[in-house]
Design an enzyme around this catalytic site. Structure first.
Site, PDB file in Angstrom:
ATOM      1  N   ARG A  49    -125.692 -32.360  71.003  1.00 38.71           N
ATOM      2  CA  ARG A  49    -126.075 -33.698  70.292  1.00 38.71           C
ATOM      3  C   ARG A  49    -127.394 -34.001  70.939  1.00 38.71           C
ATOM      4  O   ARG A  49    -128.296 -34.495  70.395  1.00 38.71           O
ATOM      5  CB  ARG A  49    -125.066 -34.427  70.467  1.00 38.71           C
ATOM      6  N   ASN A  67    -120.203 -35.383  67.173  1.00 33.05           N
ATOM      7  CA  ASN A  67    -119.129 -34.489  67.126  1.00 33.05           C
ATOM      8  C   ASN A  67    -118.187 -34.752  66.117  1.00 33.05           C
ATOM      9  O   ASN A  67    -117.826 -36.038  65.837  1.00 33.05           O
ATOM     10  CB  ASN A  67    -118.673 -34.397  68.660  1.00 33.05           C
TER      11      ASN A  67
END
Length: 124
Positions: A49, A67
């Site tokens: 990320r 996520n």
């Protein structure tokens, strides 16, 4: 009164920006796109990320990344078509240094009249 040219230039620039914001064309004349993505593989716990956010900012696209409970990473990208396409390649082939990308799915790809997301961030 030598600043008339400066004032004219400022007004012209403002008009160009306002026109670009009201169409699906950005200031450089590129069309804007939006696409959703889901990345499969070893993409959690490997700073995926963070690297995605950094790469998005580097390319000048907006969006978000998150996520999932299923172990994938999902998100959305928006920006000029060429930059969105560059980001799609990065998401499907590069990712973070410790990640392993098995495959990437892109959906809901569409032209947009203006950016709906500002900046690039991580969602939780």
């Amino acid at each position: 009164m030598g600043s008339v040219e400066s004032l004219y230039s400022l007004v012209l620039s403002s008009v160009v920006i306002l026109l670009a914001m009201s169409t699906n064309v950005d200031v450089e004349g590129e069309k804007l796109a939006s696409v959703d993505f889901e990345i499969f593989g070893n993409v959690q716990g490997v700073c995926f990320r963070m690297y995605t956010e950094d790469q998005g900012k580097r390319l000048g696209v907006t969006g978000w990344v998150k996520n999932t409970r299923e172990g994938t990473v999902v998100g959305q990208l928006q920006g000029p078509h060429d930059k969105v396409n560059e980001m799609k390649v990065w998401l499907s082939k590069v990712g973070s240094p410790s990640s392993r990308i098995d495959h990437a799915e892109f959906s809901n790809e569409r032209d947009i009249p203006k950016l709906e997301i500002h900046g690039f961030g991580t969602r939780y």
